[in-house]
Design a protein around this motif. Structure first.
Motif, short mmCIF file in Angstrom:
data_model
loop_
_atom_site.label_atom_id
_atom_site.label_comp_id
_atom_site.label_asym_id
_atom_site.label_seq_id
_atom_site.Cartn_x
_atom_site.Cartn_y
_atom_site.Cartn_z
N THR A 10 0.81 -1.24 0.00
CA THR A 10 0.00 0.00 0.00
C THR A 10 0.84 1.29 0.00
OG1 THR A 10 -0.32 0.61 2.35
CG2 THR A 10 -1.74 -1.16 1.47
N ASN A 45 -0.56 3.86 1.66
CA ASN A 45 -1.34 4.57 2.69
C ASN A 45 -0.51 5.59 3.45
OD1 ASN A 45 -3.35 2.91 1.89
ND2 ASN A 45 -3.55 1.76 3.80
N ASP A 104 0.56 8.46 1.30
CA ASP A 104 -0.58 9.35 1.07
C ASP A 104 -0.77 10.30 2.24
OD1 ASP A 104 -0.99 8.00 -1.28
OD2 ASP A 104 -2.60 6.71 -0.50
#
Lengths: 114, 267
Positions: free
Chosen positions: B115, B117, B120
């Motif tokens: 990911t 995540n 981000d």
């Protein structure tokens, strides 16, 4: 499971030597592993089987020469064997110790088949 | 004396500088006397024995040295953040970028198995960030960081945070070239973690104890944690803080600025 990275590093170093010496395979590798190095022998054995597949080390065997953990106390200068990083000095009980040996992770020698 | 054949060359290869280290000399090239010929029925099997005496992580250590040189040349301060999953590495970065983002130039390398995540979360602060996904890999290594730096192109005099994979075991073995390694532990994890995972505490310079706002609800002996960690690493520094309440963050920022000032002072 950093042992797989360890095996991959061994494979890389050994294959580099094999290329250099135009060998067709690696027969044997002698390793020096300190008791405080953080390498687990069982995990290494498992990772070895996976890591050497389809390499020049596929049929190679390895020997481990173990190095005992050894430390010197900064407080009283006593030298002693340690099994764990947090072992105190057996003489004065102080934790201010310097590791002298036991962190080794080395390829000592390689035997190639030409 | 050489341990293999008794010749008078030294048996150990010493690496003295980067250039030499890139081309390690194998002294047993000195003749064919280590080649053993064993005659079998038809074929002669020739063996070559090489005394390598090379660190298993030689390649990683070389690349870590490369990264370290890159940071020094550009007067960049680089930190390797390590912890168990969920101790608050990304949360600490979020606080830091929010509060110091205007004062200092930050760059972030995020390491996770999968990911984007975390990257981000960092990108929301308009900070250049690179995500490394290691797939099954349990740690970042110096090659990954080198490749990430080539993409990231951090400015001179900046701060680079490398958030390692959440794992208290494997990342301890792999030098990335950072100036300081920071281990983060949260008070929900148990005070005996330094004894359970000593290598990580032995190799770090700062220990951040996070989530201290939860202390009233837990049976957590903070002094015991510090005592255990000091048994392994008497030089380890400690900062207690909470990323959610903000308590102790000022101490972390002061520490961070001290490192930055120190790095800039390197001639």
């Amino acid at each position: 499971m950093h042992e797989l990275s360890i095996v991959m590093s061994i494979v890389e170093a050994a294959e580099e030597q094999a290329m250099k010496h135009q060998a067709r395979a690696v027969e044997c590798i002698d390793l020096e592993i300190g008791n405080l190095s953080g390498i687990d022998e069982h995990a290494l054995e498992f990772a070895w089987e996976v890591g050497v597949k389809n390499t020049l080390l596929e049929k190679a065997h390895y020997n481990i020469n173990k190095v005992k953990g050894w430390a010197r106390c900064s407080n009283c200068d006593c030298e002693f064997e340690i099994k764990e990083l947090f072992d105190p000095c057996p003489l004065c009980g102080e934790y201010l110790i310097n590791i002298l040996r036991g962190k080794e992770m080395k390829i000592q020698s390689i035997t190639l088949l030409n | 004396m050489c341990a293999t054949c008794g010749c008078d060359q030294p048996g150990m290869i010493k690496i003295t500088n980067m250039r030499d280290a890139l081309f390690p000399q194998v002294h047993h090239n000195h003749g064919a006397h280590h080649q053993i010929n064993i005659a079998t029925n038809d074929n002669a099997i020739k063996r070559t024995h090489i005394d390598l005496e090379q660190d298993i992580l030689h390649k990683n250590n070389l690349l870590a040295a490369h990264n370290r040189g890159y940071f020094e040349a550009k007067e960049i301060t680089a930190f390797n953040l390590v912890s168990s999953p969920g101790s608050g590495k990304t949360a600490l970065l979020e606080c830091t970028l929010r509060d110091l983002g205007k004062e200092l130039d930050f760059y972030v390398i995020e390491g996770d198995q999968q990911t984007t995540n975390d990257a981000d979360r960092i990108a929301k602060f308009n900070i250049p960030v690179i995500q490394i996904n290691t797939g099954k890999g349990c740690h970042l290594d110096a090659t990954m960081v080198k490749d990430a730096l080539a993409e990231l192109k951090p400015k001179d005099h900046s701060v680079v945070f490398i958030e390692n994979i959440g794992n208290l075991v494997c990342p301890s073995m792999f030098d990335l070239g950072e100036q300081k390694r920071i281990v983060i532990i949260s008070v929900t994890e148990g005070e005996d973690k330094p004894l359970k995972y000593p290598d990580m505490f032995a190799g770090s310079q700062l220990c951040i104890i996070n989530k201290i706002d939860l202390l009233p609800y837990l049976k957590f002996d903070l002094q015991k944690l510090i005592e255990y960690a000091r048994r392994i690493n008497p030089k380890l520094e400690f900062i207690e803080l909470s990323c959610s309440s903000g308590a102790g963050l000022d101490q972390w920022y002061a520490w961070l600025k001290r490192q930055f000032a120190f790095s800039e002072a390197i001639p």
